[in-house]
Enzyme design. Structure first.
Site, PDB file in Angstrom:
ATOM      1  N   CYS A 345       0.835  -1.006  -0.014  1.00  0.00           N
ATOM      2  CA  CYS A 345       0.161   0.274  -0.020  1.00  0.00           C
ATOM      3  C   CYS A 345       0.700   1.182  -0.011  1.00  0.00           C
ATOM      4  O   CYS A 345       1.580   1.299  -0.893  1.00  0.00           O
ATOM      5  CB  CYS A 345      -0.972   0.019   1.241  1.00  0.00           C
ATOM      6  SG  CYS A 345      -2.278   1.169   1.189  1.00  0.00           S
ATOM      7  N   ILE A 346       0.700   2.039   0.874  1.00  0.00           N
ATOM      8  CA  ILE A 346       1.505   3.519   0.952  1.00  0.00           C
ATOM      9  C   ILE A 346       2.936   3.108   1.398  1.00  0.00           C
ATOM     10  O   ILE A 346       3.972   3.813   0.863  1.00  0.00           O
ATOM     11  CB  ILE A 346       0.955   4.336   2.083  1.00  0.00           C
ATOM     12  CG1 ILE A 346       1.670   5.577   2.139  1.00  0.00           C
ATOM     13  CG2 ILE A 346       1.372   3.606   3.397  1.00  0.00           C
ATOM     14  CD1 ILE A 346       1.217   6.623   3.227  1.00  0.00           C
TER      15      ILE A 346
END
Length: 614
Positions: A345-346
């Site tokens: 994800c991030i």
């Protein structure tokens, strides 16, 4: 009154009777263009909801819902003939559904066969109580609700304008309204809750009130029993040691689970908007444990849950003290010249920026990289775009200026709104109407274990990604004085998207092959942002798609890639393990746990992951 037989007039100008619908439409459009603060109805709704204690546990933005309903009504009024026809059609279908419901009840009473009603798609679990089929009142109520929901959402689609962002915002808030209005969410129209209240002599209602008051006190909706799990005992149990700690990270080295391991270690970079143990839940669904059993040496970053003292922590700090320092420690302990990184994800966004930073300096500290449901191009971010625009980021930054960080509850509420039935209203029914304790569910426990965001780093991230999409503009972002150009990223990359991801649309995850200079093997997993990723092979569930035709970037579009991809049953974990095994060197004896320079500090899961946002 005007000369045209009673047609309204405004600003001294009469309106011809044949154009009064157009006059009304223009007036409503002018009202709709005004800011919410100047709309009396929206302002009143917003003020009333802010004063309601329920807003602490139900993060619905009712002012936005009212705006969406106004907007849709305005569109209906722009074509009165069509609106009338749609209303007649809806009423006929509602009447037909009611007649069928009562006919079914009579047939059932006389012992006659009752034709089964079938709807497309999966059964709606909200209406699983037998009364929704057997009782004509409840069956009519259900069918009327479903028809009305279908009508609203179809009208939003069929009357859509050209502004994609406005259309996404409209559909999102209409969906919030539709799901909030489900009859199961209210005591008097929920047969299962009424039955339980009678069976318990009203005790379930008292328990529900107690649950509600406790959630209001805590300031959040309880989705799971937070006393059912303990980190290190039930979750995050894979044995390991914290071998490095700074103000920003703890680095966990996991104990080997095979006699021989691959020479090149793995460094996992989880998102700092969540706790890392989504990758190490219970032993039977632990991604960490699975990869250790495949013979890999694994290091995991565990991010600090920032407080007000860390408000000036920058995005560069996250890069330098995160993947760069962690890789240095991993290389020193294992003696390996390279480390193969994985960003989730991030964490994948940070990894891409880190790789571009190293390339800009002519450095190469990492081997083949993996990006799991990671965004690099933020032009399409799915429904999360509803929460990201200039005014909302200004508001977030103001909150962070006041506190020094963004409360974890803000992100917790945002992600819950992306799946309101599963993550909000099912808990409302269970906790408040049924008066039951929240279930003990590991994924929901992790979802509720939110983290704070450091002010400076989070502001930099939001503005350069969601708001301005600067990562796809070569040199627009600078880290450590170096221009970030994703095209410089070379070598080999493995990337994963999730078919039903509502946070990172899979077509956006696929773009890593177009934005970098790397050769990319892209894999599409079934299900969503979490369920599609945490899918152990032993469960035998799900499927994934791969394209053996070469670099994902060779295809013009994600759709073209999908058309030529082969469907495979089961988890994508096995495909990734095979891919990594060919790129992690030969087998060797496991490295020691820690080293003289970086001796073990404490057992996994460490200290930082236990810090709560409360």
């Amino acid at each position: 009154m005007s000369e045209s037989g009673g047609t309204p007039a405004t600003s001294g100008h009469s309106v011809p009777s044949g154009a009064w619908w157009e006059w009304l439409r223009r007036g409503l459009e002018e009202q709709a263009r005004s800011a919410a603060v100047r709309d009396p109805l929206i302002s009143a709704v917003e003020a009333a909801w802010k004063a309601n204690p329920l807003q602490r546990v139900l993060p619905i933005n009712w002012a936005e819902v009212v705006w969406a309903l106004q907007k849709l009504w305005l569109r209906e009024m722009s074509d009165p003939g069509r609106a009338m026809q749609r209303a007649v059609d809806y009423n006929l279908r509602s009447w037909s559904a009611a007649v069928e419901s009562w006919n079914a009840a009579v047939s059932r009473a006389w012992g006659l066969p009752v034709p089964e009603q079938r709807r497309e798609g999966r059964p709606d679990r909200r209406f699983s109580a037998p009364e929704w089929e057997e009782n004509p009142y409840y069956r009519t109520l259900k069918e009327t609700y479903l028809l009305a929901s279908e009508y609203l959402m179809r009208e939003a689609e069929e009357t859509a304008g050209e502004d994609e962002e406005e259309e996404r915002r409209l559909r999102f808030h209409l969906r919030q309204f539709v799901e909030a209005m489900a009859p199961v969410n209210f005591l008097l129209t929920n047969p299962a809750a009424l039955r339980r209240a009678m069976q318990t002599g009203g005790a379930s209602l008292a328990d529900g009130v107690r649950n509600l008051l406790e959630d209001i006190r805590r300031g959040r909706l309880s989705m799971t029993d937070m006393t059912a799990f303990e980190l290190g005992r039930d979750l995050a149990t894979t044995p390991g040691k914290v071998v490095y700690r700074s103000r920003l990270i703890e680095l966990i080295q996991y104990e080997p689970r095979t006699e021989k391991v691959r020479e090149v270690p793995l460094l996992w970079i989880p998102p700092w908007i969540n706790k890392y143990y989504i990758l190490d839940l219970r032993p039977e669904n632990s991604f960490v444990r699975y990869m250790l059993e495949q013979g890999f040496t694994l290091f995991m970053i565990s991010w600090k849950n920032p407080d007000a003292s860390m408000e000036d922590t920058t995005f560069e700090d996250y890069m330098n003290e995160g993947p760069l320092k962690a890789a240095e420690v991993a290389r020193e302990i294992t003696g390996s010249e390279a480390v193969n990184p994985m960003g989730y994800c991030i964490g994948g966004t940070l990894l891409a920026m880190t790789l571009a930073y190293l390339e800009a300096g002519g450095e190469n500290r990492f081997g083949p990289a993996t990006f799991i449901v990671s965004l690099l191009d933020f032009s399409d971010v799915g429904d999360t775009s509803v929460f990201i625009d200039e005014p909302q980021i200004d508001f977030i930054e103001q909150q962070m200026m006041e506190r020094g960080y963004l409360e974890g509850r803000a992100l917790y509420n945002m992600f819950n709104l992306l799946r309101p039935t599963d993550l909000i209203w099912s808990s409302v029914v269970n906790n408040y109407l049924m008066g039951q304790k929240p279930p003990a569910f590991d994924l929901l426990y992790w979802n509720s274990d939110s983290t704070r965001m450091a002010r400076a780093a989070h502001s930099f991230y939001l503005r350069n990604t969601y708001l301005e999409n600067n990562l796809v503009k070569p040199g627009k972002v600078r880290l450590g004085g170096r221009p970030i150009d994703l095209r410089r990223i070379s070598g080999e990359v493995y990337a994963v998207g999730a078919e039903k991801d509502h946070i990172v649309p899979w077509r956006s995850a696929w773009k890593v092959g177009k934005l970098t200079g790397a050769r990319v093997r892209f894999v599409l997993a079934s299900s969503g942002h979490v369920a599609g990723i945490i899918n152990p092979p032993a469960k035998g569930k799900g499927k994934h798609w791969v394209n053996e035709g070469g670099d994902a970037g060779d295809f013009e579009t994600a759709e073209e890639w999908r058309e030529r991809a082969a469907e495979r049953e089961g988890s994508w974990w096995t495909d990734w393990a095979r891919w990594l095994a060919e790129r992690c060197g030969g087998e060797t004896d496991p490295p020691p746990m820690g080293s003289e320079k970086y001796p073990p500090i404490e057992d996994a899961p460490g200290t930082y992951v236990r810090e709560r946002d409360e």
